[in-house]
Design an enzyme around this catalytic site. Structure first.
Site, PDB file in Angstrom:
ATOM      1  CG  HIS A 100      -1.935  -1.148   1.155  1.00  0.00           C
ATOM      2  ND1 HIS A 100      -2.557  -1.659   2.274  1.00  0.00           N
ATOM      3  CD2 HIS A 100      -2.372  -1.890   0.111  1.00  0.00           C
ATOM      4  CE1 HIS A 100      -3.340  -2.666   1.916  1.00  0.00           C
ATOM      5  NE2 HIS A 100      -3.246  -2.831   0.620  1.00  0.00           N
ATOM      6  CB  CYS A 127       5.338  16.714 -12.453  1.00  0.00           C
ATOM      7  SG  CYS A 127       6.104  16.746 -10.812  1.00  0.00           S
ATOM      8  CB  CYS A 136       4.366  19.709  -6.863  1.00  0.00           C
ATOM      9  SG  CYS A 136       5.843  19.106  -7.705  1.00  0.00           S
TER      10      CYS A 136
HETATM   11 ZN   LIG Z   1       4.730  18.230  -9.619  1.00  0.00          ZN
END
Ligand SMILES: [Zn+2]
Length: 288
Positions: A131, A142, A190
């Protein structure tokens, strides 16, 4: 029984189960399938097992997480607090015994349903994390993965002192927080593309990646025995390996405190604490 003699609740069936466990290990090439029960002795609660407290809220699904920014804010706020307990946890006698058995060749591979990284911390670097793991983060845009420690530093900068809020932990690194705490939490995007970050774990409502499942089937097909440690086998993602082994005539031994969905497929069962059982089994196998 030595180390287990003083364990309350040990029955003749447990003694017979332990003997079967030792025989299975002595045959070498056993595959371990571990679940949350193996980590309770490390202080990580098991919400399904006898030793665990049942969680109040259902875990967030993949659809909820990807569906709204508010859901992700709630997830990361709770996880930022819950992660402290996971990051601080250390492998216990059970993880260490599994690693000794792997080094001696009695265990050929480890598959874990746990996302706490404790098999790896015990030295079992090859453990297949069915998992995923909370120690990694993946960008849904991305696909770059990065260490959780990196995100943790960024979240800490954005939310200094937030960790001191009231927390009640769950084994998936979740913690229960007041809604007003959640509303104040700032989520980090991110660092590369500004996309949505998700822990690199399989959420409810999401499937285990097919190549990972196939890898586990290969390990189970090549095994001389399957050893289930601390899993009630409630979810199909683990139960399917027990069914696969049983169909092939590969013996299955289950060590778990409490009934499991695989019990009728098992050659033997032990219902005693895992740390003591595995330490004793490893000692006997070395002695034999
Ligand atoms: Zn990213």
């Amino acid at each position: 029984m030595d180390a287990l003699a003083a364990t309350p609740g040990g029955t003749a069936a447990d003694a017979a189960g332990l003997a079967a466990l030792v025989r299975l290990l002595a045959g070498r090439g056993a595959v371990v399938l571990s679940g949350a029960g193996l980590s309770t002795e490390s202080g990580i609660p098991d919400y399904r097992g006898e030793t665990g407290s049942r969680r109040r809220a259902a875990p967030m699904t993949f659809q909820e997480f990807t569906g709204s920014a508010a859901a992700r804010q709630r997830y990361w706020a709770r996880s930022h607090v819950g992660w402290r307990a996971i990051a601080a946890a250390e492998p216990n006698a059970g993880h260490r015994a599994v690693e000794r058995l792997r080094r001696s060749g009695h265990v050929s591979a480890v598959i874990t349903q746990n996302v706490d990284g404790l098999h790896r911390a015990a030295g079992t670097r090859t453990a297949v994390e069915l998992h995923g793991g909370l120690h990694r983060v993946v960008c849904l845009d991305c696909r770059r993965t990065s260490p959780r420690t990196e995100l943790d530093r960024r979240l800490e900068e954005l939310n200094g002192g937030f960790r001191d809020g009231p927390a009640r932990g769950n084994p998936d690194g979740d913690a229960e927080l007041a809604p007003e705490s959640v509303a104040a939490f700032r989520v980090a995007p991110c660092a590369v593309c500004g996309g949505v970050l998700k822990p690199d774990v399989v959420f409810f409502g999401e499937s285990v990646p097919r190549p990972r499942v196939e890898r586990c089937f290969e390990l189970v097909d090549a095994a001389q025995g399957l050893l289930v440690l601390g899993s009630s086998l409630t979810v199909m993602s683990g139960l399917r390996f027990v069914r696969r082994a049983a169909r092939a005539g590969t013996p299955v031994v289950i060590v778990n405190q409490g009934a499991t969905r695989g019990d009728e497929l098992a050659a033997a069962r032990v219902g005693l604490p895992l740390g003591a059982v595995l330490t004793e089994a490893a000692r006997r196998v070395r002695a034999s």
